[in-house]
Design a protein around this motif. Structure first.
Motif, PDB file in Angstrom:
ATOM      1  N   VAL A  92      11.130 -49.494 -82.985  1.00 17.62           N
ATOM      2  CA  VAL A  92      11.918 -49.882 -84.159  1.00 17.62           C
ATOM      3  C   VAL A  92      11.315 -49.281 -85.423  1.00 17.62           C
ATOM      4  O   VAL A  92      12.025 -48.731 -86.269  1.00 17.62           O
ATOM      5  N   ILE A  93      10.000 -49.372 -85.567  1.00 20.32           N
ATOM      6  CA  ILE A  93       9.341 -48.832 -86.759  1.00 20.32           C
ATOM      7  C   ILE A  93       9.459 -47.316 -86.812  1.00 20.32           C
ATOM      8  O   ILE A  93       9.711 -46.736 -87.881  1.00 20.32           O
ATOM      9  N   GLU A  94       9.277 -46.667 -85.681  1.00 20.75           N
ATOM     10  CA  GLU A  94       9.412 -45.210 -85.650  1.00 20.75           C
ATOM     11  C   GLU A  94      10.826 -44.795 -86.043  1.00 20.75           C
ATOM     12  O   GLU A  94      11.011 -43.829 -86.800  1.00 20.75           O
ATOM     13  N   ASN A  95      11.839 -45.502 -85.545  1.00 16.91           N
ATOM     14  CA  ASN A  95      13.234 -45.180 -85.894  1.00 16.91           C
ATOM     15  C   ASN A  95      13.505 -45.466 -87.367  1.00 16.91           C
ATOM     16  O   ASN A  95      14.247 -44.726 -88.030  1.00 16.91           O
ATOM     17  N   ALA A  96      12.914 -46.550 -87.887  1.00 16.93           N
ATOM     18  CA  ALA A  96      13.094 -46.869 -89.301  1.00 16.93           C
ATOM     19  C   ALA A  96      12.509 -45.766 -90.183  1.00 16.93           C
ATOM     20  O   ALA A  96      13.095 -45.382 -91.203  1.00 16.93           O
ATOM     21  N   ARG A  97      11.370 -45.231 -89.781  1.00 20.31           N
ATOM     22  CA  ARG A  97      10.770 -44.135 -90.547  1.00 20.31           C
ATOM     23  C   ARG A  97      11.600 -42.865 -90.446  1.00 20.31           C
ATOM     24  O   ARG A  97      11.718 -42.109 -91.416  1.00 20.31           O
ATOM     25  N   LEU A  98      12.173 -42.647 -89.277  1.00 23.69           N
ATOM     26  CA  LEU A  98      13.012 -41.459 -89.104  1.00 23.69           C
ATOM     27  C   LEU A  98      14.180 -41.459 -90.082  1.00 23.69           C
ATOM     28  O   LEU A  98      14.473 -40.450 -90.725  1.00 23.69           O
ATOM     29  N   VAL A  99      14.866 -42.600 -90.197  1.00 18.47           N
ATOM     30  CA  VAL A  99      16.078 -42.636 -91.013  1.00 18.47           C
ATOM     31  C   VAL A  99      15.772 -42.811 -92.501  1.00 18.47           C
ATOM     32  O   VAL A  99      16.518 -42.290 -93.346  1.00 18.47           O
ATOM     33  N   LEU A 100      14.686 -43.507 -92.834  1.00 19.40           N
ATOM     34  CA  LEU A 100      14.391 -43.775 -94.235  1.00 19.40           C
ATOM     35  C   LEU A 100      13.568 -42.682 -94.899  1.00 19.40           C
ATOM     36  O   LEU A 100      13.749 -42.418 -96.095  1.00 19.40           O
TER      37      LEU A 100
END
Length: 272
Positions: free
Chosen positions: A224-232
């Motif tokens: 979840v954190i990795e995906n959040a960093r990807l999009v943000l």
């Protein structure tokens, strides 16, 4: 058995049917936190702003480790860590409060018509409000430090879907257990600290040895954190299949958590 399972599945629609009640309880909870403070709601903005400022100063003056694939600037470190802390903070706030959701609202237990299963939704709504404020602070900082955010910011809610489902499953389970076993709150508090360091908040997964990377990669919060960093921050779209698998697994877990809660609630009134 099938009828009971269908009834439990129907409970998933309860938040929509009681959306006005949930909204009112969320507003009351948020308002009660700032009722007696001088600056009131301003703290909702100042707290994440202060946190982001601390990260910027610390990683500019103390640390000089370059994030893999990044520029290594203090602003980059602050943003990447702030994203991780925001996601983990949302998770931590909900699971910490979960064991007390029922015991702190005994008057609701006595009311047969009150839908107790919405209490975790109220907790999630409050945490979600704070996460939105943090997101606003983050986007303003990103714009000032780097430039206009990527369009992938719009995918942030989708990136958080697995997290929200995990939170709901755990909240239903812990809130039910908390009625019968009051020490569960202390156990959760003790486990959150090691979990935080086993989650890629202060470091990227790519910097870890392969064996340790695979182990920490099993932590669903890591994805979840990795995906959040990807999009943000990175402006990239997360891989669809891993996200879908995690979402489906989290959805099943949330459903099982709801079933456990509904089965356990039969004895709430007797214990309380």
């Amino acid at each position: 058995m099938a009828k009971q399972a269908f009834g439990d599945a129907a409970k998933l629609l309860v938040p929509w049917r009681h959306r006005q009640l949930i909204g009112a309880l969320v507003q009351r909870e948020i308002g009660s936190r700032h009722r007696n403070s001088v600056m009131g709601w301003v703290w909702s903005v100042l707290t994440p702003l202060f946190t982001l400022a601390v990260y910027t100063i610390v990683f500019k003056k103390i640390f000089s480790v370059k994030w893999t694939g990044g520029s290594g600037t203090s602003g980059e470190f602050a943003i990447l860590i702030f994203i991780g802390m925001t996601v983990f903070g949302m998770f931590s706030e909900c699971v910490t409060r979960a064991p007390l959701l029922i015991t702190a609202n005994v008057n609701y237990v006595k009311k047969i018509i009150f839908p107790l299963e919405i209490l975790p939704w109220v907790s999630l709504g409050v945490a979600g409000f704070h996460a939105l404020v943090s997101l606003a602070v983050l986007l303003v900082f990103y714009t000032l430090a780097i430039g206009m955010p990527h369009w992938t910011v719009l995918l942030y809610p989708a990136a958080l879907v697995p997290l929200l489902l995990m939170i709901m499953g755990l909240s239903w389970i812990f809130s039910a257990i908390g009625v019968y076993f009051r020490d569960v709150g202390h156990i959760i508090g003790a486990l959150l600290l090691p979990l935080m360091f086993m989650t890629p908040i202060f470091y990227p997964l790519s910097t870890l040895p392969p064996e340790l990377r695979d182990l920490i990669g099993l932590n669903p919060l890591a994805s979840v954190i990795e995906n959040a960093r990807l999009v943000l921050y990175w402006g990239k779209v997360p891989e669809f299949m891993p996200w879908l698998v995690l979402t489906l697994a989290s959805g099943c877990f949330a459903f099982l958590g709801l079933c456990f809660f509904q089965k356990s609630r039969e004895g709430f009134a007797d214990v309380l």
